[in-house]
Design a protein around this motif. Structure first.
Motif, PDB file in Angstrom:
ATOM      1  N   HIS A   4      20.845 -10.801  55.714  1.00 18.62           N
ATOM      2  CA  HIS A   4      21.690 -11.334  54.811  1.00 18.62           C
ATOM      3  C   HIS A   4      20.736 -11.676  53.088  1.00 18.62           C
ATOM      4  N   LYS A   5      21.254 -10.985  52.280  1.00 17.12           N
ATOM      5  CA  LYS A   5      20.173 -11.172  50.968  1.00 17.12           C
ATOM      6  C   LYS A   5      20.918 -12.722  49.563  1.00 17.12           C
ATOM      7  N   HIS A   6      21.199 -13.336  50.914  1.00 15.82           N
ATOM      8  CA  HIS A   6      20.461 -15.006  50.152  1.00 15.82           C
ATOM      9  C   HIS A   6      19.215 -15.157  50.060  1.00 15.82           C
ATOM     10  N   VAL A   7      19.126 -15.932  49.417  1.00 21.71           N
ATOM     11  CA  VAL A   7      18.065 -16.807  48.772  1.00 21.71           C
ATOM     12  C   VAL A   7      17.549 -17.906  49.284  1.00 21.71           C
ATOM     13  N   ALA A   8      16.284 -18.514  49.228  1.00 17.09           N
ATOM     14  CA  ALA A   8      16.411 -20.085  49.534  1.00 17.09           C
ATOM     15  C   ALA A   8      15.450 -21.013  49.761  1.00 17.09           C
ATOM     16  N   PRO A  13      19.867  -5.097  57.164  1.00 14.79           N
ATOM     17  CA  PRO A  13      20.735  -4.901  55.590  1.00 14.79           C
ATOM     18  C   PRO A  13      19.114  -3.940  54.899  1.00 14.79           C
ATOM     19  N   PRO A  14      19.658  -3.188  53.979  1.00 15.26           N
ATOM     20  CA  PRO A  14      18.421  -2.939  53.548  1.00 15.26           C
ATOM     21  C   PRO A  14      17.782  -3.817  52.709  1.00 15.26           C
ATOM     22  N   SER A  15      15.901  -3.475  53.280  1.00 15.46           N
ATOM     23  CA  SER A  15      15.529  -4.339  52.034  1.00 15.46           C
ATOM     24  C   SER A  15      14.207  -3.983  52.054  1.00 15.46           C
ATOM     25  N   GLU A  16      12.892  -4.151  50.987  1.00 14.42           N
ATOM     26  CA  GLU A  16      11.688  -4.286  50.836  1.00 14.42           C
ATOM     27  C   GLU A  16      11.127  -4.552  52.357  1.00 14.42           C
TER      28      GLU A  16
END
Length: 794
Positions: A695-699, A757-760
């Protein structure tokens, strides 16, 4: 409702001089004088009035289920199991066997147990003349001192009395507790009241501690441990009575056990099983409806009135300081009785204990300073200190949290300080992360806390919040834990019980559909399910391990990659002792910690910490100098032994230690990726901001991560595998190690990569997968061409 308030008058029981049966029917030894002293105190409990009617309900209930409802401190958890031999039943009581036959059974049991006494180890029982002595068992001290009024467990004892009347032909008694510490504490208290041996007639089973034997007839058990045994068919013998205690705590294991029992799916249990559900009155209506109206015993409220709570005008800016000031004020007034302080978290409990321990020494009161004691799951066996008599009658100040809302009755408490808050971990299935949520306690919990100070005269209850705080924001009942935990392990157990669809199992409160679907998806990714959605062969083995499914999968993968010894250590450490939990206190401690860090990351550092701990001889001072939890490391050592024994039992291949070699380094990374491919993140900008793949969470890395403690200009690793992700103040990844993306492409299921999910990061991984596929095709084509050329030459 079938409930009825009971006020049964008790007949006079046996006296030391008048008892017809001068020996304990459970072990064949004479009763001690302490037994009769405790017996008189047990009779004063509200629950004692319901004793014989409870036993009749237990015998005659059509469904085999009895519901017991009572407030904290009424003695229901400690009394249901035993009594004096001469008071097993009043004249005319019908238990399915006559009183004369019952006496014959008791006599036979006594003779049989006396015949084997010479084969037994020394008992852990209180000396007749020295009531302040302690016993030892399994290498640790068992405190047998304490205020007698604190040792009042009843219902488990009456159930043991019930199976005695059956001649032990239908099995023994198992009592579940929602917390391991509660199981340990109750076993100690009940063994003392029953005048029996801890580890023989009375025992307990908690993680990494099995204090039972072949003579155990009353066993206290952590509910999750019993659920694991039931699901994996590793039973501990026949159970005649199963007591589900503290049902209002709403633990996942307790709720699921009730659902399975209600649906009669516990095929490994005897058909004549009796089930006793013990709860707070607040949950009684819900349980009545769930079980179809079983006979219910309502225990009267204990004598004495409840204190009128005193509320603050507003929430304090510093809860710890406000609690400390309130405690010191009571100590200066020299008001009689002990103090119970409720704070939200273990961190605040520790801060409060440290602050109070310093400040109480400066009090100018007469007598010794108060003794400050913490009470939380991290205390381990030291929790028994809250039951011990203090020297010279010093006051006790017990600082705790939600653990003592319903468990751990402390009748010496006269003053309660309630913060009205709790800090709980809540799992989010959408992002596969836990968050620490600070929230108001339920109205039921607040009332249970206030009742701790009930008595004659009533004590006092100070609420560090305004009256409107709970009325406006708090729910009536505690939130079920099945709504707040990762359900992957639960689904694995349901599948093991051959419940293909979660809808086929009844829950007191059904989990969220997205949580169940996420759990099933995770198990599918781990290859624990077959094409039909049932457990695969791998899934059956995973369900045998007392580990999270992803950790169990990594341990099994280590058999393939020949690094079992290292993964056993790592599995034990990740479960019991996850490394450093606080910053170093001084430069010397920081230097000692850095010496334990491994270049490959936190996972290898944990292995290095464990090996250094073993080489130190499990020295406590060695741990304190490095800021390590000695008790947790000891638990990790026990757990590692249990896991090794389990692998040997199911005949899994083992390997020799090879930690530190280059090959072992790669093999260990492969084993970890095989289980934890769902927990991978990539540094997006080279500054330590990690984007999670699923998922597109930044940590960010945890402050205790070894990569952050390295001196500049150390660059954070590009791709990392992490053990846990917590949504807190800074969104931390805990227990982190560097991996190579090629390893992820090789070991993760292809459909997992496709579902990201879509991402680089996803595009990069799919590109690597295509390159790997093309390389394999070229390699196969080249091998085929070489084979054809060889055939042509021939």
């Amino acid at each position: 409702m079938a409930s009825q308030l009971l006020g049964l008058e008790e007949e006079s029981g046996p006296n030391p001089e008048e008892s017809e049966l001068a020996v304990n029917p459970f072990d064949g030894l004479p009763f001690s004088s302490r037994y009769y002293k405790l017996l008189e105190q047990r009779r004063s409990l509200p629950v004692w009035a319901a004793r014989f009617i409870f036993l009749e309900h237990l015998e005659s209930s059509p469904s085999g289920v009895v519901l017991v409802s009572g407030e904290p401190g009424c003695g229901k958890s400690t009394q249901v199991g035993v009594g004096g031999a001469g008071e097993l039943a009043p004249p005319g009581t019908r238990w399915g066997v006559g009183w004369g036959l019952l006496c014959e059974i008791i006599g036979e049991v006594v003779r049989r147990r006396q015949a084997v006494k010479h084969q037994r180890t020394p008992q852990i029982r209180r000396d007749e003349t020295d009531h302040s002595s302690s016993g030892t068992f399994d290498g640790f001290c068992v405190p047998l001192t304490g205020c007698p009024s604190l040792r009042l467990p009843q219902i488990p004892q009456w159930c043991a009395e019930f199976v005695l009347a059956r001649g032990f032909q239908k099995g023994w008694v198992t009592v579940t507790q929602p917390y391991p510490l509660a199981a340990l504490s109750l076993a100690l208290r009940v063994a003392d009241e029953m005048d029996l041996t801890l580890g023989h007639e009375v025992g307990y089973s908690i993680p990494q501690e099995d204090c039972t034997g072949p003579d155990t007839l009353l066993r206290f058990c952590w509910d999750r441990l019993l659920l694991q045994e039931v699901a994996s068919t590793r039973g501990t013998g026949a159970r005649g009575v199963l007591v589900l205690d503290e049902a209002q705590e709403r633990s996942v294991a307790s709720d699921l056990l009730q659902g399975l029992l209600r649906d009669a799916r516990l095929g490994s249990l005897p058909g004549d099983l009796r089930v006793v559900v013990v709860t707070d009155p607040s949950l009684e209506p819900k349980l009545q409806d769930f079980w179809g109206g079983p006979p219910t015993v309502c225990v009267p409220r204990k004598t004495g009135s409840c204190p009128t709570p005193v509320y603050r005008d507003s929430l304090p800016a510093d809860r710890v300081d406000a609690a400390c000031q309130a405690v010191l004020e009571w100590c200066r007034k020299e008001a009689p009785g002990d103090v119970l302080v409720y704070l939200p978290s273990e961190e605040e409990i520790s801060l409060c204990c440290e602050s109070l321990s310093r400040k109480v020494r400066s009090l100018e009161n007469q007598g010794p300073p108060p003794r400050v004691l913490p009470l939380h799951p991290g205390c381990g066996q030291a929790v028994q200190a809250v039951y011990e008599d203090t020297e010279s009658g010093a006051r006790k100040v017990v600082v705790t949290h939600w653990l003592a809302d319903f468990s751990f009755s402390l009748p010496s408490i006269r003053h309660v300080i309630d913060s009205g808050l709790e800090l709980r971990s809540v799992y989010s299935p959408q992002i596969r992360a836990e968050s620490q949520v600070l929230r108001p306690v339920s109205k039921c919990q607040a009332e249970a806390r206030r009742l701790r100070a009930a008595g004659i005269p009533p004590g006092s209850c100070l609420c560090l919040y305004p009256k409107s705080f709970l009325e406006l924001e708090a729910p009536y009942l505690p939130q079920p834990r099945v709504w707040a935990e990762n359900l992957s392990s639960l689904m694995l157990l349901l599948k093991r019980r051959q419940i293909a669809e979660p809808g086929k199992c009844h829950f007191l409160d059904r989990p969220a559909p997205e949580a169940l679907m996420q759990a099933l998806e995770d198990l599918d990714y781990l290859a624990a399910l077959d094409d039909d959605g049932d457990l695969s062969d791998l899934g059956v083995i995973l369900s045998e391990f007392p580990l999270a499914p992803e950790l169990a999968k990594a341990l099994l993968a280590s058999c393939e990659f020949d690094c079992v010894d290292e993964m056993l250590t790592l599995a034990a450490m990740l479960t019991a002792a996850p490394g450093f939990t606080r910053p170093p206190l001084c430069a010397e401690e920081a230097a000692l910690r850095r010496a334990l860090e491994h270049v490959d990351g936190d996972h290898s550092s944990l292995i290095q910490v464990y090996e250094a701990f073993i080489q130190s001889g499990a020295d406590k001072a060695w741990c304190q100098a490095r800021g390590l939890n000695w008790a947790a490391l000891c638990q990790a050592r026990k757990l590692r032994g249990e896991l090794l024994e389990l692998m040997q039992r199911i005949e899994l291949p083992l390997s020799q230690p090879a930690f530190g070699s280059e090959r072992n380094r790669r093999d260990l990374q492969k084993a970890l990726v095989s289980g934890y491919f769902l927990k991978v993140a990539r540094d997006t900008d080279g500054t330590g901001n990690y984007l999670l793949l699923t998922h597109k969470h930044v940590a960010q890395l945890s402050p205790n991560c070894c990569y952050r403690s390295r001196r500049a200009p150390a660059r954070p690793p590009l791709w990392v595998l992490y053990h846990s992700f917590s949504i807190s103040k800074d969104n931390c990844l805990s227990i982190v190690s560097e991996i190579q993306p090629q390893m992820l492409v090789e070991l993760a299921p292809p459909y997992f990569l496709s579902n990201l999910p879509p991402s680089e990061s996803r595009d990069f991984l799919n590109q690597l997968r295509e390159e790997r596929t093309d390389s394999s095709i070229r390699s196969e084509s080249s091998s085929t061409q070489e084979l054809e050329n060889a055939c042509a030459l021939q």
